[in-house]
Scaffold this motif. Sequence first.
Motif, mmCIF file in Angstrom:
data_model
loop_
_atom_site.group_PDB
_atom_site.id
_atom_site.type_symbol
_atom_site.label_atom_id
_atom_site.label_comp_id
_atom_site.label_asym_id
_atom_site.label_seq_id
_atom_site.Cartn_x
_atom_site.Cartn_y
_atom_site.Cartn_z
ATOM 1 N N PRO A 179 -0.181 23.913 21.615
ATOM 2 C CA PRO A 179 0.131 24.645 21.841
ATOM 3 C C PRO A 179 1.556 25.328 22.980
ATOM 4 C CG PRO A 179 -0.966 23.865 23.931
ATOM 5 C CD PRO A 179 -0.903 22.638 22.005
ATOM 6 N N THR A 180 3.029 23.925 22.554
ATOM 7 C CA THR A 180 3.313 24.293 23.863
ATOM 8 C C THR A 180 4.871 23.668 22.577
ATOM 9 O OG1 THR A 180 3.418 22.305 24.167
ATOM 10 C CG2 THR A 180 2.600 23.741 26.229
ATOM 11 N N THR A 181 3.996 23.790 21.140
ATOM 12 C CA THR A 181 5.543 22.769 21.056
ATOM 13 C C THR A 181 6.518 24.205 20.304
ATOM 14 O OG1 THR A 181 4.068 21.233 19.643
ATOM 15 C CG2 THR A 181 6.004 22.314 18.126
ATOM 16 N N GLY A 182 7.944 23.703 20.444
ATOM 17 C CA GLY A 182 9.098 24.541 19.911
ATOM 18 C C GLY A 182 9.003 25.427 21.179
ATOM 19 N N LEU A 183 8.761 25.766 22.844
ATOM 20 C CA LEU A 183 8.337 26.788 23.630
ATOM 21 C C LEU A 183 9.500 25.757 24.271
ATOM 22 C CD1 LEU A 183 4.843 27.361 24.525
ATOM 23 C CD2 LEU A 183 6.459 28.427 22.789
ATOM 24 N N ALA A 188 6.883 26.785 27.784
ATOM 25 C CA ALA A 188 5.693 26.162 28.192
ATOM 26 C C ALA A 188 4.749 26.721 29.293
ATOM 27 C CB ALA A 188 6.118 24.393 27.830
ATOM 28 N N GLN A 189 5.643 26.288 30.750
ATOM 29 C CA GLN A 189 4.969 26.662 31.995
ATOM 30 C C GLN A 189 3.557 27.178 32.106
ATOM 31 O OE1 GLN A 189 5.334 23.859 33.758
ATOM 32 N NE2 GLN A 189 3.520 24.158 34.781
ATOM 33 N N THR A 190 3.664 28.019 31.285
ATOM 34 C CA THR A 190 2.834 29.630 31.019
ATOM 35 C C THR A 190 2.467 29.738 30.749
ATOM 36 O OG1 THR A 190 4.712 31.049 31.278
ATOM 37 C CG2 THR A 190 2.827 32.661 30.667
ATOM 38 N N VAL A 191 2.080 28.551 29.919
ATOM 39 C CA VAL A 191 0.888 28.082 28.438
ATOM 40 C C VAL A 191 -0.122 26.814 29.330
ATOM 41 C CG1 VAL A 191 0.217 26.781 26.268
ATOM 42 C CG2 VAL A 191 1.954 28.777 26.543
ATOM 43 N N LEU A 192 0.474 26.391 29.946
ATOM 44 C CA LEU A 192 -0.395 25.040 31.151
ATOM 45 C C LEU A 192 -0.670 25.644 32.108
ATOM 46 C CD1 LEU A 192 2.705 22.179 31.139
ATOM 47 C CD2 LEU A 192 0.733 22.272 29.286
ATOM 48 N N PHE A 207 -6.973 20.387 23.228
ATOM 49 C CA PHE A 207 -5.639 20.421 23.158
ATOM 50 C C PHE A 207 -5.196 18.993 22.144
ATOM 51 C CE2 PHE A 207 -4.044 19.457 27.076
ATOM 52 C CZ PHE A 207 -3.058 19.579 26.977
ATOM 53 N N SER A 208 -4.610 19.236 20.989
ATOM 54 C CA SER A 208 -3.286 17.935 20.652
ATOM 55 C C SER A 208 -2.420 18.522 20.739
ATOM 56 C CB SER A 208 -3.494 17.989 19.593
ATOM 57 O OG SER A 208 -2.898 19.257 18.313
ATOM 58 N N THR A 209 -1.579 17.495 21.708
ATOM 59 C CA THR A 209 0.202 17.271 22.016
ATOM 60 C C THR A 209 0.598 16.254 21.415
ATOM 61 O OG1 THR A 209 0.970 17.927 24.166
ATOM 62 C CG2 THR A 209 -0.892 16.426 24.107
ATOM 63 N N HIS A 210 1.910 16.529 21.627
ATOM 64 C CA HIS A 210 2.444 15.232 21.639
ATOM 65 C C HIS A 210 3.301 14.729 23.181
ATOM 66 C CE1 HIS A 210 2.413 13.435 17.703
ATOM 67 N NE2 HIS A 210 2.280 15.627 17.320
#
Length: 259
Positions: A179-183, A188-192, A207-210
């Motif tokens: 969900p935060t890729t490219g943000l 990104a903090q808003t999404v988190l 959620f998947s993340t790197h």
Amino acid sequence: MIEVKGLKKSFEVENPKKLSEQEKKDPRLKGRYFHSVESVSFTCDKGTVLGLLGPNGAGKTTTLRMLSTALKPEQGSLVIDGEDVLKKPVEARKRIGFLSGSTGLYGRLTGRENIAYFGQLHGMDKNAIKQRIDELAELLDLHTFLDRRSENFSTGMKQKTAIARAVVHNPAVVILDEPTTGLDIMAAQTVLDFIRHLKTLSTPVVFSTHHLDEVAELCDKVCVIHQGNSVFEDDLAAFSALGEGVLSHSFLKTIKQEA
């Protein structure tokens, strides 16, 4: 609660000659079929945030698409709050909020119209949709662009609108694919922060993340997928202990052990 057990999914390779050398060496390539997911299992309880980790091409997105009912597994089981997802996919979709890797917004619609449209698809009435959009606008900081056409949105605006659209119907579980890729940092903090909010509502989140810093910040549990198999599933403390407190070491250790 989400229960995933023994998922398996393969795809026919249309033109083997176009495969990269790395793809040709992947042990999941068997004849004309690529076994993207061979055996993936995990559970996610209420109020739990589970981080799905793995190298590119490990099978994370395929796993999440099966969980969301976008793909049907060849083997395995998917259960949400005791309901069999495979036997009742239409009912399951009502309980799932899914954000794919692509926002897929309708460019000629405003952010508000995109969200409202999906609310209508879920059978919500106009008053409930309006109230929910107002709530999500606060949580995801949508006010400054909500009534602009989405074709002119930045990446962050699109992603936040897509998340709002995915959860407009107050789903029982939420599934987010990177969900935060490219943000940028603020978006990104808003999404988190929104994922934290879901946790306070006891909503299970996968959620998947790197980004391992996101895992450290948010996750209660970790599942690592490597070459189509789940090779680690436990709480964050156990995952951290593998690398003596360094999550990147923990991740590499799970992959190397499997190799």
